[in-house]
Write a protein that holds these residues in place. Structure first.
Motif, PDB file in Angstrom:
ATOM      1  N   PRO A 250       0.820  -1.226   0.000  1.00 48.34           N
ATOM      2  CA  PRO A 250       0.000   0.000   0.000  1.00 48.34           C
ATOM      3  C   PRO A 250       0.846   1.265   0.000  1.00 48.34           C
ATOM      4  O   PRO A 250       0.401   2.306  -0.452  1.00 48.34           O
ATOM      5  N   LYS A 251       2.059   1.178   0.511  1.00 53.49           N
ATOM      6  CA  LYS A 251       2.902   2.379   0.559  1.00 53.49           C
ATOM      7  C   LYS A 251       3.809   2.486  -0.662  1.00 53.49           C
ATOM      8  O   LYS A 251       4.524   3.467  -0.815  1.00 53.49           O
ATOM      9  N   ARG A 252       3.831   1.493  -1.523  1.00 55.07           N
ATOM     10  CA  ARG A 252       4.732   1.530  -2.670  1.00 55.07           C
ATOM     11  C   ARG A 252       4.069   1.366  -4.024  1.00 55.07           C
ATOM     12  O   ARG A 252       4.660   1.691  -5.051  1.00 55.07           O
ATOM     13  N   TYR A 253       2.820   0.866  -4.080  1.00 56.20           N
ATOM     14  CA  TYR A 253       2.267   0.554  -5.400  1.00 56.20           C
ATOM     15  C   TYR A 253       2.218   1.773  -6.297  1.00 56.20           C
ATOM     16  O   TYR A 253       2.372   1.661  -7.514  1.00 56.20           O
ATOM     17  N   ALA A 254       2.060   2.958  -5.682  1.00 57.65           N
ATOM     18  CA  ALA A 254       1.883   4.161  -6.502  1.00 57.65           C
ATOM     19  C   ALA A 254       3.197   4.727  -7.046  1.00 57.65           C
ATOM     20  O   ALA A 254       3.174   5.715  -7.779  1.00 57.65           O
ATOM     21  N   ILE A 255       4.350   4.121  -6.698  1.00 56.83           N
ATOM     22  CA  ILE A 255       5.586   4.630  -7.319  1.00 56.83           C
ATOM     23  C   ILE A 255       5.921   3.853  -8.592  1.00 56.83           C
ATOM     24  O   ILE A 255       6.757   4.280  -9.376  1.00 56.83           O
TER      25      ILE A 255
END
Ligand SMILES: Cc1cc2nc3c(=O)[nH]c(=O)nc-3n(C[C@H](O)[C@H](O)[C@H](O)COP(=O)(O)OP(=O)(O)OC[C@H]3O[C@@H](n4cnc5c(N)ncnc54)[C@H](O)[C@@H]3O)c2cc1C
Length: 466
Positions: free
Chosen positions: A287-292
């Protein structure tokens, strides 16, 4: 609908996604007559919002659908971390606090919630899920809106807002072959980002943008935003910043939605088109990395990458819309994916040799890491050695852009001179850059849209009725 557009209205809302609907409902509730305009035909109504699944909500104790508690400080710290501090604390805290009441607003207007689905980025504590997804949410809001007497005009693209001094005087609308003008007393712009306008994206991204896939509505062409910026409205946000995820390269150019996202990356080795790794796939929980990963794939040659897993990882992530490409050997997989012969096998061999034994835990930061590998894989690193092997081709999937209009706590839009436009308010993606300078927190798009949509609707009605 043409005749309806000629009559006067108190508040015109431009865009019928989540933010516009929330604005329209609040403005109507305050006593204003409301006209909601959307470019899309009725079956395509709801913009990007119809693709959503959840909203990140602050809560002090367990609710029917949310576990534990998630207080303002923790929410704020999470936002601070993902944005690297590139946010506006006042507006961000206003949004965070507004999510408490957002849930009851949603249920008053027919939106049903459910606990997190399994495999949904570990969000059971922080994010309220919509029963039936964003499409059901949008349908519920449209029912509530029409029941309360809001006029809705589909197939109605707002092509210009005419600013005269500190007021918007007129909206020009195109409906197929017809052109009309309306003269509202106040306007809420909630027309989303400009992510479906590849030519505009190219100004910041260059030719790379040709290879972007637009995850949501094709109607987010940024026409209203461009029109406002050209008239001297103050902008906020960096045109190179956006929300983008890694999606299956076989997805349609527009509107593929949530199912095209590839969530196996923490359990995979990800390579470029030369078969070389380029980033730590296990840097943090998904959840903290998928958007990079959209941005990371965008920076690779031809905006292509490939996620490689083995049979051990098959059940650890959300099922994919397109079947994985399957092979019995790494060389065969490389050949099927179109990667240069030998390179992928070399990359996987070097990776396997660097993997150190440790406790594997798919749902939390674990001890499985590589040693002496550049770039490292710092969690969930297990050898890729169990046949069959699988691969997914990846492309950048753009969700929404961050360059938008600057607003204050009352959702009011400003001129570059610093003066507020008296009757113009904004909500949703078109102003999200006021809060999200970069990065993203799952469920925050709907939080911004709901909270600022409601504020914009109330303020627009107040302007008209006071
Ligand atoms: C696949 C996907 C999944 C997502 N999942 C989530 C999630 O689970 N949680 C979350 O918080 N966020 C999620 N998001 C982000 C979320 O969709 C947005 O932040 C939010 O929906 C934005 O709402 P909005 O009302 O600003 O824009 P939209 O919902 O896009 O609505 C904008 C509307 O404006 C209309 N429009 C555009 N131009 C004009 C014009 N000139 N005239 C008239 N109408 C116009 C469009 O037709 C559209 O209906 C997701 C996005 C996508 C694409």
């Amino acid at each position: 609908m043409g005749e309806q557009l000629e009559r006067s209205c108190d508040v015109a809302v431009v865009g019928g996604g989540n933010a516009g609907l929330c604005a329209a409902i609040e403005a109507r509730k305050a006593g204003a007559s409301v006209l909601l305009l959307d470019s899309a035909p009725r079956p395509m109504r709801g913009g990007n919002s119809r693709h959503t699944r959840n909203l990140r909500a602050m809560h002090c104790e367990p609710t029917g659908v949310l576990t534990g508690s998630y207080d303002e400080e923790e929410y704020w710290r999470d936002l601070l971390r993902v944005t690297d501090g590139d946010t506006d604390e006042g507006l961000a805290r206003l949004t965070i606090r507004g999510t408490v009441d957002a849930l009851s607003f949603m249920s008053r207007n027919g939106v049903l919630l459910q606990p997190a689905l399994s495999g949904t980025l570990s969000l059971a504590r922080t994010n309220a899920f919509f029963l039936g997804g964003g499409k059901a949410l949008v349908n519920a809001y449209y029912s509530s809106a029409t029941r309360s007497g809001i006029d809705v005009a589909y197939d109605s693209e707002v092509v210009a807002l005419h600013l005269d001094g500190l007021d918007v005087q007129r909206l020009d609308i195109v409906q197929g072959e017809r052109q009309e003008s309306i003269f509202p007393k106040a306007v809420v712009v909630a027309s989303g980002g400009y992510q479906a306008n590849i030519e505009w994206l190219k100004q910041a991204w260059g030719p790379r943008a040709e290879n972007f896939i637009v995850r949501g509505t094709p109607y987010a062409n940024g026409r209203v935003l461009r029109n406002l910026l050209d008239q001297g409205i103050a902008s906020v946000g960096d045109p190179t910043q956006c929300h983008a995820v890694a999606i299956d390269a076989r997805s349609p150019k527009f509107d593929g939605g949530i199912v095209t996202r590839i969530d196996c990356i923490p359990f995979a080795v990800v390579v470029d088109k030369m078969g070389r790794r380029f980033y730590d796939e296990g840097e943090d929980i998904w959840p903290k990395r998928y958007a990079i990963w959209g941005r990371l794939v965008a920076m690779q040659a031809d905006q292509l990458a490939f996620a490689i897993i083995d049979s051990k990882a098959r059940e650890l992530f959300m099922p994919t819309a397109y079947p994985a490409i399957r092979a019995d050997t790494i060389d065969e997989l490389a050949q099927k994916l179109g990667l240069p012969e030998g390179n992928l096998a070399q990359t996987i061999a070097a990776y396997n040799a660097a993997v150190r034994p440790g406790r594997f835990d798919s749902s939390d930061l674990d001890e499985c890491a590589t040693e002496g590998l550049d770039p490292p894989k710092t969690h969930w690193a297990r050898a890729i050695d169990t046949t069959p092997f699988f691969g997914y081709p990846l492309r950048p999937g753009i969700t929404f852009t961050y360059l938008g209009v600057k607003v204050d706590e009352s959702a009011r839009v400003y001129l570059q001179s610093g003066r507020g436009v008296r009757n113009l308010f904004a909500a949703g993606e078109i102003m999200a850059g006021s809060i999200l300078g970069k990065g993203y927190l799952a469920g925050f798009g709907m939080a911004i849209g709901t909270v600022f949509g409601r504020i914009a609707g109330r303020e627009a009605a107040r302007h008209v009725l006071s």
